[in-house]
Design a protein around this motif. Structure first.
Motif, PDB file in Angstrom:
ATOM      1  N   THR A 183     -25.144  21.113 -22.880  1.00 21.44           N
ATOM      2  CA  THR A 183     -25.122  20.411 -21.592  1.00 21.44           C
ATOM      3  C   THR A 183     -26.510  20.368 -20.972  1.00 21.44           C
ATOM      4  O   THR A 183     -27.197  21.391 -20.898  1.00 21.44           O
ATOM      5  N   GLY A 184     -26.937  19.191 -20.524  1.00 19.18           N
ATOM      6  CA  GLY A 184     -28.200  19.046 -19.815  1.00 19.18           C
ATOM      7  C   GLY A 184     -28.003  19.172 -18.315  1.00 19.18           C
ATOM      8  O   GLY A 184     -27.127  18.526 -17.741  1.00 19.18           O
ATOM      9  N   ILE A 185     -28.803  20.020 -17.679  1.00 19.31           N
ATOM     10  CA  ILE A 185     -28.709  20.238 -16.229  1.00 19.31           C
ATOM     11  C   ILE A 185     -30.110  20.133 -15.637  1.00 19.31           C
ATOM     12  O   ILE A 185     -31.049  20.757 -16.137  1.00 19.31           O
ATOM     13  N   GLY A 186     -30.237  19.341 -14.573  1.00 20.43           N
ATOM     14  CA  GLY A 186     -31.551  19.201 -13.965  1.00 20.43           C
ATOM     15  C   GLY A 186     -31.492  18.506 -12.622  1.00 20.43           C
ATOM     16  O   GLY A 186     -30.416  18.234 -12.079  1.00 20.43           O
ATOM     17  N   ALA A 187     -32.664  18.226 -12.091  1.00 16.59           N
ATOM     18  CA  ALA A 187     -32.777  17.571 -10.795  1.00 16.59           C
ATOM     19  C   ALA A 187     -34.027  16.704 -10.771  1.00 16.59           C
ATOM     20  O   ALA A 187     -35.024  17.027 -11.426  1.00 16.59           O
ATOM     21  N   SER A 188     -33.938  15.632 -10.012  1.00 15.62           N
ATOM     22  CA  SER A 188     -35.059  14.695  -9.890  1.00 15.62           C
ATOM     23  C   SER A 188     -34.761  13.773  -8.720  1.00 15.62           C
ATOM     24  O   SER A 188     -33.649  13.796  -8.173  1.00 15.62           O
ATOM     25  N   PRO A 189     -35.714  12.925  -8.326  1.00 11.37           N
ATOM     26  CA  PRO A 189     -35.334  11.818  -7.450  1.00 11.37           C
ATOM     27  C   PRO A 189     -34.264  10.965  -8.136  1.00 11.37           C
ATOM     28  O   PRO A 189     -34.135  10.970  -9.358  1.00 11.37           O
ATOM     29  N   TYR A 190     -33.536  10.214  -7.360  1.00  5.15           N
ATOM     30  CA  TYR A 190     -32.348   9.482  -7.818  1.00  5.15           C
ATOM     31  C   TYR A 190     -32.641   8.609  -9.039  1.00  5.15           C
ATOM     32  O   TYR A 190     -33.670   7.922  -9.103  1.00  5.15           O
ATOM     33  N   VAL A 191     -31.743   8.668 -10.006  1.00  3.11           N
ATOM     34  CA  VAL A 191     -31.803   7.796 -11.177  1.00  3.11           C
ATOM     35  C   VAL A 191     -30.559   6.913 -11.182  1.00  3.11           C
ATOM     36  O   VAL A 191     -29.429   7.403 -11.204  1.00  3.11           O
ATOM     37  N   MET A 192     -30.766   5.621 -11.147  1.00  2.66           N
ATOM     38  CA  MET A 192     -29.687   4.637 -11.108  1.00  2.66           C
ATOM     39  C   MET A 192     -29.364   4.164 -12.520  1.00  2.66           C
ATOM     40  O   MET A 192     -30.254   4.086 -13.380  1.00  2.66           O
ATOM     41  N   ASN A 193     -28.107   3.862 -12.783  1.00  3.64           N
ATOM     42  CA  ASN A 193     -27.688   3.326 -14.081  1.00  3.64           C
ATOM     43  C   ASN A 193     -27.304   1.864 -13.919  1.00  3.64           C
ATOM     44  O   ASN A 193     -26.458   1.516 -13.101  1.00  3.64           O
ATOM     45  N   CYS A 194     -27.944   1.000 -14.717  1.00  2.00           N
ATOM     46  CA  CYS A 194     -27.725  -0.440 -14.620  1.00  2.00           C
ATOM     47  C   CYS A 194     -27.678  -1.023 -16.031  1.00  2.00           C
ATOM     48  O   CYS A 194     -28.624  -0.850 -16.805  1.00  2.00           O
ATOM     49  N   ASN A 195     -26.576  -1.677 -16.378  1.00  2.00           N
ATOM     50  CA  ASN A 195     -26.400  -2.238 -17.713  1.00  2.00           C
ATOM     51  C   ASN A 195     -26.300  -3.760 -17.645  1.00  2.00           C
ATOM     52  O   ASN A 195     -25.631  -4.305 -16.763  1.00  2.00           O
ATOM     53  N   VAL A 196     -26.938  -4.441 -18.603  1.00  2.00           N
ATOM     54  CA  VAL A 196     -26.887  -5.900 -18.691  1.00  2.00           C
ATOM     55  C   VAL A 196     -26.391  -6.271 -20.089  1.00  2.00           C
ATOM     56  O   VAL A 196     -26.930  -5.786 -21.094  1.00  2.00           O
ATOM     57  N   THR A 197     -25.366  -7.104 -20.144  1.00  2.00           N
ATOM     58  CA  THR A 197     -24.777  -7.511 -21.422  1.00  2.00           C
ATOM     59  C   THR A 197     -25.296  -8.880 -21.819  1.00  2.00           C
ATOM     60  O   THR A 197     -25.239  -9.831 -21.030  1.00  2.00           O
ATOM     61  N   ILE A 198     -25.814  -8.972 -23.047  1.00  4.93           N
ATOM     62  CA  ILE A 198     -26.274 -10.264 -23.555  1.00  4.93           C
ATOM     63  C   ILE A 198     -25.188 -10.890 -24.421  1.00  4.93           C
ATOM     64  O   ILE A 198     -24.377 -10.191 -25.038  1.00  4.93           O
ATOM     65  N   ASP A 199     -25.158 -12.202 -24.462  1.00  4.08           N
ATOM     66  CA  ASP A 199     -24.102 -12.940 -25.181  1.00  4.08           C
ATOM     67  C   ASP A 199     -24.477 -13.066 -26.657  1.00  4.08           C
ATOM     68  O   ASP A 199     -24.777 -14.146 -27.164  1.00  4.08           O
ATOM     69  N   SER A 200     -24.488 -11.915 -27.313  1.00  2.00           N
ATOM     70  CA  SER A 200     -24.870 -11.868 -28.716  1.00  2.00           C
ATOM     71  C   SER A 200     -24.275 -10.620 -29.356  1.00  2.00           C
ATOM     72  O   SER A 200     -23.985  -9.638 -28.663  1.00  2.00           O
ATOM     73  N   GLN A 201     -24.130 -10.665 -30.672  1.00  2.00           N
ATOM     74  CA  GLN A 201     -23.705  -9.493 -31.430  1.00  2.00           C
ATOM     75  C   GLN A 201     -24.862  -8.933 -32.267  1.00  2.00           C
ATOM     76  O   GLN A 201     -24.647  -8.039 -33.089  1.00  2.00           O
ATOM     77  N   ASP A 202     -26.051  -9.420 -32.034  1.00  2.00           N
ATOM     78  CA  ASP A 202     -27.226  -9.046 -32.814  1.00  2.00           C
ATOM     79  C   ASP A 202     -27.851  -7.786 -32.205  1.00  2.00           C
ATOM     80  O   ASP A 202     -28.586  -7.849 -31.223  1.00  2.00           O
ATOM     81  N   LEU A 203     -27.558  -6.624 -32.815  1.00  2.00           N
ATOM     82  CA  LEU A 203     -28.062  -5.366 -32.275  1.00  2.00           C
ATOM     83  C   LEU A 203     -29.585  -5.293 -32.369  1.00  2.00           C
ATOM     84  O   LEU A 203     -30.236  -4.756 -31.463  1.00  2.00           O
ATOM     85  N   ALA A 204     -30.155  -5.833 -33.437  1.00  2.00           N
ATOM     86  CA  ALA A 204     -31.619  -5.817 -33.584  1.00  2.00           C
ATOM     87  C   ALA A 204     -32.282  -6.571 -32.440  1.00  2.00           C
ATOM     88  O   ALA A 204     -33.306  -6.136 -31.893  1.00  2.00           O
ATOM     89  N   LEU A 205     -31.694  -7.703 -32.050  1.00  2.79           N
ATOM     90  CA  LEU A 205     -32.223  -8.464 -30.923  1.00  2.79           C
ATOM     91  C   LEU A 205     -32.076  -7.664 -29.630  1.00  2.79           C
ATOM     92  O   LEU A 205     -32.988  -7.641 -28.796  1.00  2.79           O
ATOM     93  N   GLY A 206     -30.922  -7.014 -29.466  1.00  4.04           N
ATOM     94  CA  GLY A 206     -30.718  -6.191 -28.289  1.00  4.04           C
ATOM     95  C   GLY A 206     -31.752  -5.083 -28.186  1.00  4.04           C
ATOM     96  O   GLY A 206     -32.298  -4.818 -27.102  1.00  4.04           O
ATOM     97  N   LYS A 207     -32.054  -4.440 -29.299  1.00  4.65           N
ATOM     98  CA  LYS A 207     -33.060  -3.380 -29.301  1.00  4.65           C
ATOM     99  C   LYS A 207     -34.443  -3.939 -28.976  1.00  4.65           C
ATOM    100  O   LYS A 207     -35.251  -3.284 -28.315  1.00  4.65           O
TER     101      LYS A 207
END
Length: 328
Positions: A183-207
């Motif tokens: 388990t990772g435990i720590g503290a920092s200024p706020y970290v936000m999680n934001c995900n964007v989905t692209i209209d593709s199945q090409d993982l190499a392009l996503g990377k």
């Protein structure tokens, strides 16, 4: 009414657990955060949001509380999670090393990041005392004296690629048990999680797109950490958006690259979710594809502070039910 006028010093934990497919377990973990040892609901704790992704088999539970009570609240939630989640049988696309994979603590109001680091270290000591086989690595303000970032620690531990616990060396606790993991435990200024989905199945392009906007790369977005995953038949660009201090940032508005907030008079900035989406959209468009949409996992820093103040002022422990927690 601000939290300072309420007399509250607020912090928040975005508790990451390696379970999403059994909804009752996720809700039991969320509810455990709200109870005192005598079984009564705690007045200064609220679960603001529950976000679960079944493909990833991962949930993020947003627990806000007075800084004096946050550690006990998160400890109760973790104890429930460790009882119910077994890493020996856990499956999911998202990398993870622990049943309780990540416990980041962020200041919201009237609290500094150093104090959040002390809360994190105390919580870690309580966890290894209460959970046989629990082991911990520290990051950020809890990782003294180096204060290594979460990304640095994850790379050192092979979090992105490895599920073999036997060779891992924790900072606290025994060698990781196969059931509990690390388990990772720590503290920092706020970290936000934001995900964007692209209209593709090409993982190499996503990377390729993820790499282009990653903050560590030339012309990347400052403070943005990225990964690309197959998700519901498309590719999702998953972003951790870190806050940073910078005297040179001046333009901060919904349409600009950066947004701003302050804690204890210190000013922090982060890349706007809208700007992240626009950059991914442009890079995808250059390859002849579109995007399917953006998901904010919980809140921006200011939204989190505002919701925490309201929920605790009104005594709403299960705020996520009012907000309609998201189960994808």
């Amino acid at each position: 009414m601000s939290s300072s006028r309420l007399g509250l010093r607020l912090a928040v934990c975005l508790l990451n657990i390696s379970e999403a497919r059994r909804k009752y377990i996720v809700e039991n973990v969320a509810k455990a955060a709200l109870l005192e040892k005598n079984g009564q609901k705690h007045p200064e704790v609220s679960v603001l949001n529950v976000f679960s992704d079944q493909g990833y088999n991962r949930s993020v539970i947003t627990i806000a509380a007075s800084v004096a009570e946050l550690g006990n609240s998160v400890l109760a939630a973790c104890l429930e999670a460790f009882q119910s989640i077994d890493m020996e049988v856990q499956e999911g696309i998202h990398p993870c090393l622990g049943a309780v994979d990540l416990i980041p603590i962020y200041p919201l109001s009237g609290v500094g990041v150093e104090e959040c680091g002390a809360v994190a270290r105390n919580l870690a000591e309580n966890l290894v005392q209460h959970v046989p086989g629990c082991s911990v690595f520290f990051f950020g303000e809890a990782d003294l004296p180096e204060k290594r970032t979460l990304v640095q620690r994850r790379k050192q531990l092979g979090w992105f690629t490895r599920r073999d616990f036997s060779a891992l060396k924790p900072d606290l606790g025994v060698a990781p048990a196969r059931r509990c993991g690390l388990t990772g435990i720590g503290a920092s200024p706020y970290v936000m999680n934001c995900n964007v989905t692209i209209d593709s199945q090409d993982l190499a392009l996503g990377k390729e797109i993820a790499s282009a906007i990653r903050g560590s790369n030339v012309n990347g977005l400052r403070g943005v950490q990225t990964m690309a995953f197959p998700h519901e038949g498309k590719i999702e660009i998953a972003c951790n958006v870190e806050s940073f201090e910078d005297q040179e940032v001046t333009e901060t508005s919904e349409g600009s690259q950066y947004m701003a907030y302050s804690v204890l008079g210190d000013h922090f900035y982060y890349v706007s979710p809208h700007y992240i989406e626009a950059q991914v959209k442009k890079l995808a468009s250059d390859q002849g594809i579109g995007i399917k949409g953006r998901a904010l996992i919980g809140f921006t820093p200011q939204e989190c502070k505002n919701c925490a103040e309201y929920a605790i002022k009104e005594g709403i422990g299960e705020f996520w039910k009012i907000r309609r927690g998201i189960f994808m």
